[in-house]
Design a protein around this motif. Structure first.
Motif, PDB file in Angstrom:
ATOM      1  N   LYS A  14       0.859  -1.198   0.000  1.00 41.15           N
ATOM      2  CA  LYS A  14       0.000   0.000   0.000  1.00 41.15           C
ATOM      3  C   LYS A  14       0.889   1.240   0.000  1.00 41.15           C
ATOM      4  O   LYS A  14       1.887   1.293   0.726  1.00 41.15           O
ATOM      5  CB  LYS A  14      -0.882   0.037   1.265  1.00 41.15           C
ATOM      6  CG  LYS A  14      -1.764  -1.169   1.456  1.00 41.15           C
ATOM      7  CD  LYS A  14      -2.940  -1.149   0.518  1.00 41.15           C
ATOM      8  CE  LYS A  14      -3.870  -2.315   0.800  1.00 41.15           C
ATOM      9  NZ  LYS A  14      -4.821  -2.546  -0.294  1.00 41.15           N
ATOM     10  N   ALA A  15       0.462   2.230  -0.765  1.00 44.27           N
ATOM     11  CA  ALA A  15       1.270   3.450  -0.835  1.00 44.27           C
ATOM     12  C   ALA A  15       1.375   4.138   0.525  1.00 44.27           C
ATOM     13  O   ALA A  15       2.340   4.849   0.804  1.00 44.27           O
ATOM     14  CB  ALA A  15       0.667   4.403  -1.861  1.00 44.27           C
ATOM     15  N   ALA A  16       0.397   3.906   1.385  1.00 39.24           N
ATOM     16  CA  ALA A  16       0.385   4.593   2.689  1.00 39.24           C
ATOM     17  C   ALA A  16       1.258   3.896   3.726  1.00 39.24           C
ATOM     18  O   ALA A  16       1.388   4.393   4.849  1.00 39.24           O
ATOM     19  CB  ALA A  16      -1.043   4.687   3.215  1.00 39.24           C
ATOM     20  N   ARG A  61       5.573  -1.174  -5.512  1.00 45.03           N
ATOM     21  CA  ARG A  61       5.152  -0.402  -4.331  1.00 45.03           C
ATOM     22  C   ARG A  61       5.828  -0.931  -3.069  1.00 45.03           C
ATOM     23  O   ARG A  61       6.223  -0.190  -2.186  1.00 45.03           O
ATOM     24  CB  ARG A  61       3.625  -0.427  -4.200  1.00 45.03           C
ATOM     25  CG  ARG A  61       2.929   0.486  -5.205  1.00 45.03           C
ATOM     26  CD  ARG A  61       1.486   0.747  -4.809  1.00 45.03           C
ATOM     27  NE  ARG A  61       0.709  -0.476  -4.802  1.00 45.03           N
ATOM     28  CZ  ARG A  61       0.149  -1.023  -5.877  1.00 45.03           C
ATOM     29  NH1 ARG A  61       0.287  -0.436  -7.054  1.00 45.03           N
ATOM     30  NH2 ARG A  61      -0.551  -2.131  -5.789  1.00 45.03           N
TER      31      ARG A  61
END
Lengths: 183, 929
Positions: free
Chosen positions: B344-346, B383
């Motif tokens: 996840k990018a977060a 990612r």
């Protein structure tokens, strides 16, 4: 890990990470304040616990008594917070408000015909194309996507009040109307 | 002529105004006014047409004329209302409607408009009285709530005395309690009622109110009410109960709002039971909460990360509250998160605050992350790899941050960037590239290398890779912003401006983002040589403040009308924050600095700027700048990317603004004929700006101008401090003469037409002064001349030492500014007759000598700048640039031609700014002063 809270006036100071992209328009103050001063319960923000804004949805309730409904005006999630189901959560908020608070028959939204990612998302959430609106985004002119770029799909999802799903239809993509007919 | 005929003739004026044809509206108004010179409706319409045509002074005269007739005719009132709103004359609007309402007390429309006019002007007390009056007269629940809201707003107004606050809140409480049972309850009324109870600390009452049937109903359906409910429960100490509700929501309704998890954590670590004797109890509660979160986390898997993060938060808080826990637990949670949600990018942002591990665990953590493969075979793998880079970088220790090691990291990131690019090759041009973060990270590494050894070559590498990435991903604001920061460091302001403009910053973003380009704009502007790019950027970015004063109050009114009480206070605060924005006034000062470098300094300019700067000086500022928009990937404990790329390592803020305001107020007040103690309303188009709450503003202006704190000065560079001291000495030397020569009394507002008084024969100049009263002429302080000598010497040293371009420009532009300020300060003494009458010849001689020396020094700086600019933009410089970036050229995508092109643009931009500033200085020196 997102805080779901009301969208507030001072969020305008902090929504740059969401708005600095071509698909999200930054409007004049009046646009946001019009929503806040009329439908604050249709405006919601997602915030990271560290304080950064992640996304927001702004909507309204409108229509004549026989087609009173919720409308999604703006839904945007910052790129760094995508793939966390935030769009789903924010849409769910707006649908609940449309259904519970305003008793809307359906929720509708407009999406560029070329934006297949968004269309897939909305279809996954139960929306279907009600009609195609010609030149809805006409001001931007024809892009590489041709007509699909300036036309919009008007997508709808029936709410609990519309038990017989009268607000949607199966062949919506074939029903074409002009922008004048919908505004 | 019948009124019907006139009405028919007036209609085209409305049509012309509606279609934006102000000229045509004016022509028709003038034509009809010849026939009907006393018709107020025509006058009001003409005033409106004049405001639309920006002819404010004429419009104000007409408005005042019509206002004095106390109109009650709808047509006149409407036209006048629009004109006054456009002029920002809210006080006149209040008068217009209050007069109309007084004359027609049965007209509730006038009453409401009078109320709204007071709301627009922020006159809460008057608005409250009007609301009461409206309710007495017309009986409507909404008027009761309007009155209560105004009382609440008055209590929260920073200008209200603290001792009044409680009294007002109690009044609001009494009023709302008295009516509550008789009125229909809806969410915003409930919100208002609860807010009053909350501010009075009556949590028990608030809880009871929210616990009623309607309270529960609205809290379940309205986020604002529910938010308030959470605050009440916490403030009242009912965390255990709230924790129970939250658990129910999480388990039964599958609610994953982080606030629910926070409620459970609050209940777990309830302060009152934190005493040592209660520890077993606390440990049990922690265990119970852990079980719950674990269960939820297992249920959610990779679908939702909230429970996993709540588990980490639980461990973090356990350490804070000294609850015994296994050290490996947090590590295992981090590992699990990375395993399940590492794509996840977060991920990086989620985990960063939890990576607080002991050395053994940290080693384990690093080992795990290092195992991540950096072969970008898919979006998911990419990612995950990006997250691994960010997480590893975060825990780098100071010893690992050498130029060599950072160089290896940068090379790896760039290599991976090019390997990953094909993943996004089929994406539409307007989509972000999945590999962007690798280029963004690489640039941050290069910037860190620059910080370590000050070699510009690292910044050259950064711009080459970022320029490439920005072509591949033109919509990435992060790439453009990094380029803006780096180009400013490289002394290439035009390229910085180009990238900033690509972001299409607009509306309120101007307030929060313009610091990227307008902070110390004077350092780079070519205004003196006629290029007004930065001047227009200052003006464009300031439109939002006008929109705020025009629009926001309309929506405060609308919120009253729609009874959306939950929004009113927030809109009031927003309006105040934007109106008193720090960035607004930082840009204002930059604009004044640029303005004097390219505009002739007329007395009108001096007076208008002085008045505005004095208002600004009284403001209590709010810093709305978005300092978080650019992500920081530098290791913990190290300065952020933003601070590493801040010019001179000092970002102007309140202290910097205060000092520059003092500089300009001192100089302009010396040059102006306005008396500092008198405010000239006649020069203002709209109302006097609403005073913000600034306790310091009560002290006399002169006293405030004379002091400066170390904190304020710490925001300035050494050269800016020197400018401040120079101005202080200059104005201290000349002020006695300014004060002596400045027209006095009535003459302050209305300068004498012929310069001679008719009633005082003894006076030599019409202001009661005798030549013999002139202050003693002293030698100018040495510091004035030495300022220019020092600036010149410092400039020469900086050039010889090949200091960065921005530093060289800093010395040059400040020296130019000092010369311009000297010229403003001494303008008054150019009038030969005044000099002769008051025998100021000696003073003028001093000024002439100083000016000649100052011009010599500044001109030499300009000439040298032009000369060294010729060394920029040459093939040698470009060659050097290409050599600096030789390592990047191992990638097929980064060709020699491409690097050369980037280098060419950069060196050309550097040449232009140096030459432009040099030419500007030459022009300033040549301009007669």
């Amino acid at each position: 890990m997102s805080i779901i809270r009301p969208f507030r006036a001072d969020d305008l100071f902090r929504f740059n990470n969401i708005n600095l992209n071509i698909w999200t328009e930054t409007y004049g103050l009046g646009f946001y304040f019009n929503y806040l001063s009329r439908w604050p319960d249709m405006c919601c923000a997602a915030q990271h616990p560290n304080g950064r804004l992640m996304g927001y949805v702004l909507g309204k309730a409108e229509g004549s008594p026989h087609d009173f409904h919720g409308h999604v005006t703006a839904l945007s999630v910052a790129p760094e917070y995508r793939r966390l189901s935030l769009a789903r959560i924010l849409m769910n908020f707006l649908e609940t408000a449309s259904d519970d608070v305003y008793g809307g028959l359906f929720v509708d939204l407009y999406v560029r015909c070329t934006n297949s990612i968004a269309i897939d998302l909305y279809e996954g959430l139960g929306y279907s194309v009600y009609r195609r609106v010609r030149e809805y985004y006409g001001s931007l002119g024809l892009g590489p996507g041709g007509k699909d770029e300036e036309d919009a799909f008007d997508m709808r999802k029936p709410m609990s009040k519309d038990m017989y799903r009268r607000s949607v239809r199966p062949n919506g993509r074939d029903v074409i109307v002009s922008a004048h007919d919908v505004s | 002529m019948s009124s019907l005929t006139l009405e028919r003739q007036i209609r085209p004026i409305y049509d012309a105004l509606d279609s934006g044809s102000h000229k045509s509206a004016l022509v028709t108004c003038n034509k009809l006014l010849k026939k009907h010179p006393k018709n107020d409706h025509l006058k009001a319409l003409k005033a409106l047409a004049l405001t639309r045509a920006q002819k404010f002074e004429e419009a104000i005269v007409l408005c005042e004329e019509v206002l004095a007739t106390k109109p009650t005719d709808d047509g006149i009132i409407n036209a006048l209302m629009h004109a006054l709103r456009h002029l920002g004359r809210f006080a006149d609007l209040v008068k217009l409607f209050e007069d109309a309402f007084k004359q027609q007390p049965d007209n509730d429309e006038f009453g409401r408009q009078a109320f709204f006019a007071n709301v627009r002007a922020g006159n809460w007390k008057a608005a409250q009285l009007l609301a009461n009056k409206l309710n007495k007269q017309f009986r409507n629940d909404r008027y009761v709530f309007w009155g209560i809201t105004c009382t609440f707003l008055q209590a929260n107004d920073p200008l209200t005395a603290p001792e009044m606050r409680d009294i007002l809140l109690k009044l609001a409480h009494r009023l709302i309690t008295a009516c509550w049972k008789q009125v229909e309850v809806h969410p915003d009324r409930l919100y208002l009622h609860t807010s009053i109870l909350q501010q009075l600390g009556l949590y028990e009452d608030a809880r009871e109110l929210l616990g009623t049937e309607s309270g529960r109903f609205f809290c379940a359906r309205n986020l604002s009410c529910d938010h308030l409910r959470r605050e009440i429960m916490k403030a009242g100490g009912w965390q255990m109960e709230e924790g129970g509700i939250a658990e129910q929501r999480i388990v039964e309704k599958r609610d994953r709002n982080w606030l629910e998890f926070v409620s459970i954590l609050d209940a777990t670590f309830l302060p009152s039971t934190l005493h040592q004797s209660n520890l077993p109890d606390l440990a049990q509660r922690v265990a119970k909460t852990r079980d719950l979160f674990l269960k939820v986390s297992e249920q959610d898997g990779s679908h939702d990360r909230t429970a996993q993060l709540a588990l980490m938060e639980l461990e973090k808080l356990s350490v804070v509250h000294e609850v015994p826990s296994e050290p490996s637990r947090l590590l295992n949670l981090l590992k699990h998160y990375f395993e399940v949600l590492g794509d996840k990018a977060a991920c990086y942002e989620d985990l960063r605050s939890y990576i607080d591990l002991g050395s053994e665990e940290l080693h384990d953590w690093i080992t795990l992350i290092e195992k991540t493969t950096h072969t970008p075979s898919s979006g998911i793998a990419l990612r995950r790899s990006i997250n691994a880079h960010k997480l590893l970088r975060y825990v780098l220790s100071a010893t690992q941050l050498t130029v060599d090691q950072e160089g290896i990291r940068a090379t790896d990131l760039v290599r991976e960037y090019f390997e990953a690019l094909p993943l996004g090759k089929d994406l539409p041009k307007l989509e972000l590239q999945p590999a962007d973060d690798l280029a963004i990270l690489a640039a941050q590494v290069y910037v860190n290398m620059f910080v370590l050894d000050n070699a510009m070559a690292h910044l050259h590498n950064a711009v080459v890779i970022l320029e490439y990435a920005s072509k591949k991903s033109p919509q990435s604001y992060q790439i453009h912003l990094e380029l803006v920061r780096i180009y400013r460091l490289l002394g290439a302001p035009q390229l910085a401006l180009d990238h900033y403009r690509l972001l299409n910053v607009k509306q309120v973003q101007n307030d929060t983002m313009s610091y990227f380009i307008l902070s110390r704009a004077t350092n780079f502007s070519l205004a003196a040589s006629g290029d007004l790019a930065y001047v227009s950027e200052c003006l464009e970015s300031s439109h939002i403040y006008f929109s705020n004063s025009q629009e926001t109050s309309e929506f405060i009114v609308k919120s009253f009308n729609m009874e959306k009480y939950s929004q009113i206070h927030e809109l009031v605060v927003f309006e105040e924050r934007l109106d008193n924005s720090l960035q607004r006034d930082l840009v204002k000062i930059e604009h004044v600095r640029l303005r004097i470098s390219h505009e002739p300094v007329s007395s009108e300019l001096v007076d208008m700027e002085l008045i505005e700067l004095k208002f600004i000086f009284d403001r209590l500022h709010h810093d709305n700048r978005d300092l978080e928009v650019l992500p920081n990937y530098q290791p913990r404990g190290q300065p952020s990317f933003l601070s590493q790329t801040t010019l001179f390592g000092k970002e102007p803020a309140g202290g910097w603004l205060s000092i520059f305001l003092k500089i300009y107020i001192k100089v302009l007040s010396g040059a102006s004929d306005l008396d500092l103690s008198v405010e000239d309303d006649k020069l203002l188009v709209g109302d006097r700006p609403r005073q913000s709450y600034n306790p310091d503003a009560k002290k006399p202006l002169m006293e405030r101008l004379a002091v400066q704190s170390a904190d304020e000065l710490s925001e300035l560079t050494e050269d800016e401090v020197a400018l401040f001291h120079y101005v202080t000495d200059l104005t201290n030397w000349l002020d006695p003469f300014h004060n002596f020569l400045r027209p006095r009394g009535e003459a302050t507002k209305l300068p004498p037409k012929n310069g001679h008084s008719s009633h005082d024969g003894a006076s030599a100049d019409g202001h009661g002064r005798k030549p013999d009263d002139a202050p003693h002429i002293s030698e100018p302080p040495d510091s004035i001349l030495s300022y220019f000598k020092n600036a010149y010497a410092k400039f020469t040293r900086a050039v010889t030492a090949s200091r960065p371009i921005y530093e060289i420009l800093h010395i040059a532009t400040l020296a130019q500014e000092a010369l311009l300020l000297f010229s403003i300060c001494t303008k008054r003494f150019k009038d030969a007759s005044i000099v002769r009458i008051h025998k100021l010849g000696m003073l003028v001689q001093h000024i002439k000598t100083l000016r000649a020396s100052a011009i010599d020094a500044v001109r030499d700086i300009g000439t040298q700048l032009i000369k060294i600019s010729e060394l920029e933009g040459t093939s040698d410089k470009r060659k050097q640039f290409v050599e600096n970036c030789i390592a990047l050229q191992t990638h097929a995508e980064i060709t020699h031609e491409y690097v050369l092109d980037v280098g060419k643009k950069l060196t050309e931009s550097q040449r232009k700014v140096m030459e432009g500033v040099g030419r500007g200085i030459e022009r300033v020196c040549k301009t007669p002063m």
